[in-house]
Write a protein that holds these residues in place. Structure first.
Motif, PDB file in Angstrom:
ATOM      1  N   UNK A 216       0.848  -1.196   0.000  1.00 51.82           N
ATOM      2  CA  UNK A 216       0.000   0.000   0.000  1.00 51.82           C
ATOM      3  C   UNK A 216       0.879   1.240   0.000  1.00 51.82           C
ATOM      4  N   UNK A 217       0.283   2.356  -0.419  1.00 49.57           N
ATOM      5  CA  UNK A 217       0.971   3.632  -0.281  1.00 49.57           C
ATOM      6  C   UNK A 217       1.037   4.008   1.195  1.00 49.57           C
TER       7      UNK A 217
ATOM      8  N   UNK B  50       3.100  11.369   6.881  1.00 51.82           N
ATOM      9  CA  UNK B  50       3.838  11.228   8.124  1.00 51.82           C
ATOM     10  C   UNK B  50       4.352   9.829   8.386  1.00 51.82           C
ATOM     11  N   UNK B  51       4.047   8.897   7.518  1.00 53.07           N
ATOM     12  CA  UNK B  51       4.487   7.512   7.683  1.00 53.07           C
ATOM     13  C   UNK B  51       5.660   7.240   6.755  1.00 53.07           C
ATOM     14  N   UNK B  52       6.689   6.606   7.272  1.00 51.09           N
ATOM     15  CA  UNK B  52       7.852   6.283   6.464  1.00 51.09           C
ATOM     16  C   UNK B  52       7.762   4.854   5.956  1.00 51.09           C
ATOM     17  N   UNK B  53       8.424   4.605   4.834  1.00 48.67           N
ATOM     18  CA  UNK B  53       8.406   3.273   4.239  1.00 48.67           C
ATOM     19  C   UNK B  53       9.751   2.590   4.439  1.00 48.67           C
ATOM     20  N   UNK B  54       9.692   1.297   4.760  1.00 52.35           N
ATOM     21  CA  UNK B  54      10.927   0.526   4.925  1.00 52.35           C
ATOM     22  C   UNK B  54      11.343  -0.161   3.628  1.00 52.35           C
ATOM     23  N   UNK B  55      10.517  -0.034   2.585  1.00 52.52           N
ATOM     24  CA  UNK B  55      10.801  -0.708   1.313  1.00 52.52           C
ATOM     25  C   UNK B  55      11.814   0.088   0.503  1.00 52.52           C
ATOM     26  N   UNK B  56      12.726  -0.636  -0.121  1.00 56.28           N
ATOM     27  CA  UNK B  56      13.703   0.007  -0.996  1.00 56.28           C
ATOM     28  C   UNK B  56      13.048   0.396  -2.313  1.00 56.28           C
TER      29      UNK B  56
END
Length: 273
Positions: A211-212, A216-222
């Motif tokens: 999901x997007x 304010x939420x960070x993504x751990x995906x490269x």
């Protein structure tokens, strides 16, 4: 080349949507007047295809399902010869009255309207498929004039509802991915065939729980990891099968992929590699 999925949002202009809506109402009224003895511009019809599922990026082809009364099914089903062809011709005649200066023709399973601005409507006449217990689960049957004439089935509302719910849970990533694949197809592989239902069915399953992120939420995906997930799914679950097949979201109906598989591989590889 890698071309990661980006947020696209709505890509069809308000003016174009207004034109589509006006024509949709005109077609609906023509069908209702001929088959239902009604002047309604909204009853007995619905958008289907990519536009109905919310994944279209253009309005060059608009798909509309028009529901006809059950007695019409009996009349054409019992007709000698190809009753399905006669049904399409009957629908074509009703629409031609509403659009006498446009090209209107029956073609296989649909009636096509070609407008001078390049927009084409594809009208699918259909009947509710009622069970022996008198119940209706949203499935329609529609005519196919090929091979002497037969009937096929579809459940577009179930597909639309499934797509909508997953788009909400993915914060819009489902629709954006489907639109992104269409854009790559149209801009880089337009000489190949890749149907909209194949794109939507593939992305719906292959994306899993991606999901997007929200504000304010960070993504751990490269970067590019999501696109590689799509490619891996295609390689391991579609291309490796003895017979390429998919099922449509919600309805679970079989989706024909044989004519689209080459282009699907090119498109998904293009965004991931």
């Amino acid at each position: 080349m890698s071309l990661p999925v980006s947020k696209r949002g709505e890509v069809i202009s308000r003016d174009t949507r207004s034109t589509v809506s006006t024509r949709y109402r005109t077609v609906t009224r023509a069908i209702n007047r001929e088959f239902w003895n009604s002047q309604s511009e909204t009853q007995n019809s619905m958008y289907v295809g990519s536009y109905g599922r919310g994944t279209a990026i253009s309005t060059s082809d608009l798909d509309i399902l028009v529901e006809l009364p059950q007695n019409e099914y009996n009349r054409f089903d019992y007709a000698r010869g190809n009753g399905q062809s006669r049904l399409l011709q009957s629908v074509r005649s009703a629409i031609q009255i509403a659009y006498p200066r446009s090209e209107v023709r029956a073609d296989g399973q649909i009636v096509k309207i070609a407008f001078s601005d390049g927009i084409r409507f594809e009208i699918l006449p259909a009947f509710r498929s009622i069970s022996v217990f008198g119940q209706w689960d949203g499935t329609y049957i529609y005519p196919d004039t090929n091979m002497g004439g037969n009937w096929r089935s579809t459940n577009p509302k179930a597909e639309q509802d499934a797509m909508k719910q997953k788009n909400i849970s993915s914060n819009g990533l489902l629709y954006d991915t489907c639109k992104h694949l269409r854009s790559v197809r149209d801009n880089y592989f337009s000489s190949y065939h890749l149907s909209g239902i194949v794109i939507d069915s593939f992305v719906y399953t292959a994306m899993g729980n991606w999901r997007w992120t929200t504000n304010g939420e960070s993504s751990s995906a490269a970067t590019g990891e999501y696109e590689r997930v799509l490619l891996n799914y295609l390689t391991q679950n579609i291309l490796s099968w003895p017979y390429n097949s998919m099922t449509a979201p919600g309805s679970g109906q079989i989706v024909e992929v044989s004519n689209s598989i080459v282009c699907l591989k090119k498109v998904v590889s293009y965004i991931a590699e």
